[in-house]
Design a protein around this motif. Structure first.
Motif, short mmCIF file in Angstrom:
data_model
loop_
_atom_site.label_atom_id
_atom_site.label_comp_id
_atom_site.label_asym_id
_atom_site.label_seq_id
_atom_site.Cartn_x
_atom_site.Cartn_y
_atom_site.Cartn_z
N ALA A 304 -6.28 57.63 -42.79
CA ALA A 304 -6.06 56.35 -42.09
C ALA A 304 -5.88 56.53 -40.59
O ALA A 304 -6.02 55.57 -39.82
N ASP A 305 -5.56 57.73 -40.15
CA ASP A 305 -5.35 57.98 -38.72
C ASP A 305 -6.66 58.20 -37.97
O ASP A 305 -6.67 58.23 -36.74
N LEU A 306 -7.76 58.35 -38.70
CA LEU A 306 -9.05 58.60 -38.06
C LEU A 306 -9.85 57.31 -37.93
O LEU A 306 -9.89 56.50 -38.87
N PRO A 307 -10.49 57.10 -36.80
CA PRO A 307 -11.23 55.85 -36.57
C PRO A 307 -12.55 55.81 -37.33
O PRO A 307 -13.19 56.83 -37.55
N VAL A 308 -12.94 54.62 -37.72
CA VAL A 308 -14.23 54.38 -38.34
C VAL A 308 -14.89 53.21 -37.60
O VAL A 308 -14.26 52.19 -37.36
N ASP A 309 -16.14 53.39 -37.24
CA ASP A 309 -16.87 52.38 -36.49
C ASP A 309 -17.76 51.60 -37.45
O ASP A 309 -18.63 52.17 -38.10
N SER A 310 -17.52 50.28 -37.55
CA SER A 310 -18.31 49.43 -38.44
C SER A 310 -18.83 48.23 -37.67
O SER A 310 -18.08 47.56 -36.96
N MET A 311 -20.13 47.96 -37.81
CA MET A 311 -20.72 46.81 -37.14
C MET A 311 -20.06 45.52 -37.59
O MET A 311 -19.90 44.58 -36.80
#
Length: 322
Positions: A304-311
């Motif tokens: 949960a501490d890592l970012p995820v890029d979603s359109m």
């Protein structure tokens, strides 16, 4: 007599070493036919569930002398201590898996996939990557797999022209020693560092998963690793499992905005499709700085501490209606 036997053993050993040293990433159907039954050459049939096939398909027809392995169950991949699926197995497990196939360190292993889709070619590239990580360079993939090998049909018999064998080859277990190349492995921490350094990161999943529209069942969040470029796995092969030529692949990388001569990390969901990207970058384009992150989105999205890029999560620009 003893001297003749000794000389013969030495000749076979020399021949096997020479074959291993001559291993290229891809071999053709013609090369395959010419090397059936040659000492030091082991054909490894990897047709299985991901290709809509099974061991029965192998038993019905395979390249003479080929041994079969179950990619999903024979120890090529494992669940790690954190519960992440499809990770590299331990050196001990790989030694057992490969040794039980009758493969020795001096052998040239030729991986034979079904050759139907990019997905099943990923089975071949993932096993290829595993051999390389295990310190075994004498490994190749039959370009186009069994689909290419059986493509030519006899007009009279309606059967494939190239030699086939039925039944099952039961190999005699032998000793295979793994010399782990840890420099080829990418951890989650390595991936974090790569994103912060602005390294080239390639997402080899289908575009819908890259954009965050859909996701793998085991992934906790949809989207991609921030900064990643998308090069879908099915761009890399044609007619099922035949790799595109180097010039075409270079154009596809350019279209995707991906450099081909820099540090690069390929990922997907579990290190399967990503192995296709790694194989193409490293072995076809010759980018020795290419690596693969087998933890991929299943591991990354679980933190949960890592970012995820979603359109779908990005602010949308208001649409003007007429």
């Amino acid at each position: 007599m003893k001297s003749i036997v000794t000389a013969l053993i030495a000749l076979i050993a020399f021949y096997g070493t020479a074959v291993a040293q001559a291993a290229t990433p891809l071999v053709s159907v013609e090369w395959t036919k010419a090397n059936i039954g040659k000492p030091g050459v082991v054909f490894l049939d990897v047709r299985g569930k991901l290709a809509g096939a099974s061991k029965d398909d192998y038993r019905k027809a395979h390249i003479p002398g080929a041994v079969w392995t179950n990619y999903l169950k024979d120890g090529w991949r494992t669940k790690d201590g954190n519960g992440t699926i499809a990770q590299l197995s331990s050196a001990e497990t790989l030694e057992t898996t490969i040794g039980n196939l009758g493969i020795e360190n001096e052998d040239h292993v030729v991986i034979v996939p079904a050759g139907k889709t990019a997905l099943d070619m990923g089975t071949a590239t993932r096993i290829y990557w595993t051999f390389k990580v295990a310190g075994h360079d004498a490994v190749s993939i039959l370009n186009g797999g069994m689909k290419a090998y059986t493509a030519e049909i006899n007009a009279d018999t309606k059967q494939p022209v190239n030699p086939l064998e039925t039944g099952e080859v039961v190999p005699e277990p032998t000793i295979f020693t793994v010399e782990l190349r840890e420099d080829m492995l990418v951890t989650k921490a390595d991936m974090v560092a790569a994103t912060e350094a602005g390294e080239v990161i390639v997402d080899n999943r289908p575009q819908d998963q890259f954009l965050g529209i859909n996701k793998h069942a085991k992934a906790k969040r949809a989207g991609t690793i921030p900064g990643a470029r998308n090069l879908p796995e099915n761009w890399l092969t044609q007619n099922g499992g035949t790799f595109r030529d180097k010039e075409t692949i270079a154009k596809l990388y350019k279209m995707a905005g991906i450099k081909t001569d820099d540090a690069q990390i390929n990922f997907c969901n579990t290190g399967h499709w990503a192995s296709l990207g790694w194989f193409v970058s490293q072995e076809i384009l010759g980018n020795s700085a290419a690596k693969m992150y087998d933890g991929s989105m299943v591991e990354w999205s679980a933190d949960a501490d890592l970012p995820v890029d979603s359109m779908l999560e990005r602010p949308q620009t208001a649409q003007v209606t007429q």
